[in-house]
Design an enzyme around this catalytic site. Structure first.
Site, short mmCIF file in Angstrom:
data_model
loop_
_atom_site.label_atom_id
_atom_site.label_comp_id
_atom_site.label_asym_id
_atom_site.label_seq_id
_atom_site.Cartn_x
_atom_site.Cartn_y
_atom_site.Cartn_z
N GLU A 87 -9.63 -1.91 5.42
CA GLU A 87 -10.17 -1.35 6.87
C GLU A 87 -11.43 -2.41 7.20
O GLU A 87 -12.09 -2.84 6.23
CB GLU A 87 -10.65 0.01 6.80
CG GLU A 87 -9.33 0.91 6.60
CD GLU A 87 -8.74 1.23 7.70
OE1 GLU A 87 -8.38 0.23 8.59
OE2 GLU A 87 -7.91 2.30 7.76
N ASN A 113 -7.24 -2.48 14.28
CA ASN A 113 -8.64 -2.54 14.23
C ASN A 113 -8.56 -3.87 13.14
O ASN A 113 -9.60 -4.16 12.61
CB ASN A 113 -9.16 -1.32 13.22
CG ASN A 113 -8.26 -1.04 12.06
OD1 ASN A 113 -7.55 -1.70 11.67
ND2 ASN A 113 -8.89 0.32 11.22
N HIS A 144 -7.03 -4.35 10.57
CA HIS A 144 -6.63 -4.13 8.93
C HIS A 144 -5.37 -4.91 8.38
O HIS A 144 -4.42 -4.96 9.14
CB HIS A 144 -6.74 -2.91 8.57
CG HIS A 144 -5.54 -1.88 8.92
ND1 HIS A 144 -5.64 -0.51 9.21
CD2 HIS A 144 -4.14 -2.10 8.82
CE1 HIS A 144 -4.30 -0.13 9.55
NE2 HIS A 144 -3.52 -1.04 9.20
N ASP A 196 0.85 -1.19 -0.11
CA ASP A 196 0.08 0.15 -0.05
C ASP A 196 0.75 1.19 -0.17
O ASP A 196 1.98 1.13 0.16
CB ASP A 196 -0.92 -0.02 1.38
CG ASP A 196 -0.33 -0.33 2.68
OD1 ASP A 196 0.89 -0.22 2.48
OD2 ASP A 196 -0.96 -0.74 3.59
C1 GLP Z 1 0.04 0.22 8.54
C2 GLP Z 1 0.10 -0.26 7.34
C3 GLP Z 1 -0.13 -2.09 7.43
C4 GLP Z 1 0.86 -2.43 8.65
C5 GLP Z 1 -0.20 -1.88 10.00
C6 GLP Z 1 0.56 -1.83 11.22
O1 GLP Z 1 -0.80 1.50 8.74
N1 GLP Z 1 -1.10 -0.13 6.02
O2 GLP Z 1 0.45 -2.60 6.26
O3 GLP Z 1 0.82 -3.78 8.73
O4 GLP Z 1 -0.51 -0.53 9.64
O5 GLP Z 1 1.54 -1.18 11.35
P1 GLP Z 1 2.44 -1.20 12.54
O6 GLP Z 1 3.22 -2.48 12.30
O7 GLP Z 1 3.16 0.31 12.88
O8 GLP Z 1 1.64 -1.51 14.00
#
Ligand code: GLP
Length: 238
Positions: free
Chosen positions: A141, A134, A136, A67
Site C-alpha cells: 500500500e 491506490n 498498490h 499475497d
Molecule cells: C488486489 C490484489 C492485487 C490486485 C489488485 C487489483 O487486492 N492484492 O494483487 O492486483 O488488488 O485488483 P482488481 O484486479 O480486482 O482490480
C-alpha cells in the site's frame, strides 16, 4: 517500461497469455509469480483453455502467489488460496504452487519461510501484477517506506473498500494481508502488469507520467529493466 494498448480486455488477456507461453517454451520449469483480483480472471481462463488444448504446458513450472489475506482460512471462498484453486490450479497442472499461508499462527515466520521458498526455487522468472486503485501492487500500500521481502501489512481504507465487492454482507473482510514486498517483486526477472477498465485510468495516468511518485507503489516498476504494461483503452483514458 514497455506499454502496449489494446482495444479490449479479451485482447489484453491473449497478449499476456502469449508472453507466458513464450516464457514456458523458453524455460518449461519457469518460476511464475501470480496475482489475484478481477483483472487476472480472463487471463487464467485463457491459461485453462490453452492448457486444455495442449497449447501451453505448465506441468514443469512453479507458481508463487503475491499475497493472501490474513488471517483467513484456505476453505474461505474469499481466500486467495480458494480463488487460485478455483480459477487455475484445479484445472491446470503445475509442478507446484505456493501461496502465503493465511492460517499461519506466526505470520512473521510464515513470511520468512515464503521468501526462503522463493529463493530456493531460484527466484521468480516472470511476475504477473494487477494494480489497486491506490497504486498498490500485491498489497504494498502507499507508504513512506516499503518492505523488501514478504511481510504482514495493514490494508488501507481504499483497498478494503475496493475489495469489499467480493465479500457478502455476512462475511468478515480481513484487515491485513501477507504480501510479497516491493523488493521481492523487483527481484523478478520479468514483470507483466495488467491494467483494465476506466476506474483504473487515474492511477494508470499517474504511473505513465514516468515519474517516481512515492505514494504510488507501482511507480517503482519504472526502475525495473523488463516490465511490460498491458492496458486497455478504457484504462489508458482513450
Ligand atoms: C488486489 C490484489 C492485487 C490486485 C489488485 C487489483 O487486492 N492484492 O494483487 O492486483 O488488488 O485488483 P482488481 O484486479 O480486482 O482490480
Amino acid at each position: 517500461m514497455k506499454k502496449i494498448v489494446f482495444d479490449s480486455y479479451e485482447e489484453m488477456c491473449g497478449a499476456a497469455a502469449d508472453i507466458y507461453a513464450k516464457q514456458l517454451l523458453k524455460k518449461p520449469d519457469s518460476v511464475l509469480g501470480l496475482a489475484t483480483g478481477g483483472t487476472v480472471v480472463g487471463l487464467y481462463a485463457e491459461f485453462v483453455r490453452r492448457s486444455g488444448a495442449g497449447e501451453m504446458d505448465f506441468s514443469k513450472a512453479s507458481a508463487f502467489n503475491l499475497d493472501e489475506y490474513y488471517p483467513i482460512k484456505k476453505s474461505n471462498p474469499q481466500s486467495y488460496d480458494y480463488f487460485m484453486r478455483q480459477k487455475l490450479f484445479d484445472h491446470v497442472e503445475f509442478a507446484r504452487f505456493s501461496i502465503p499461508d493465511g492460517e499461519a499462527h506466526d505470520p512473521a515466520a510464515e513470511c520468512a519461510r515464503y521468501d526462503a521458498e522463493i529463493e530456493a526455487a531460484g527466484g521468480i522468472d516472470l511476475m504477473l501484477l494487477g494494480i489497486g486503485l491506490n497504486g498498490h501492487i500485491g498489497f504494498n500500500e502507499p507508504a513512506i517506506s516499503y518492505a523488501m521481502g514478504t511481510g504482514l501489512v495493514d490494508l488501507t481504507e481504499s483497498s478494503l473498500v475496493a475489495n469489499s465487492r467480493f465479500f457478502g454482507p455476512d462475511e468478515i473482510q480481513p484487515p491485513q494481508a501477507l504480501s510479497m514486498g516491493i523488493g521481492s517483486i523487483f527481484a523478478s526477472r520479468s514483470i507483466v502488469l495488467l491494467i483494465s477498465g476506466a476506474n483504473k485510468a487515474p492511477i494508470a495516468k499517474r504511473l505513465c507520467e514516468g515519474k517516481i511518485h512515492t505514494d504510488v507503489p507501482a511507480c517503482f516498476l519504472l526502475l525495473h529493466p523488463d516490465v511490460t504494461l498491458i492496458i486497455d483503452r478504457a484504462a489508458n483514458g482513450d
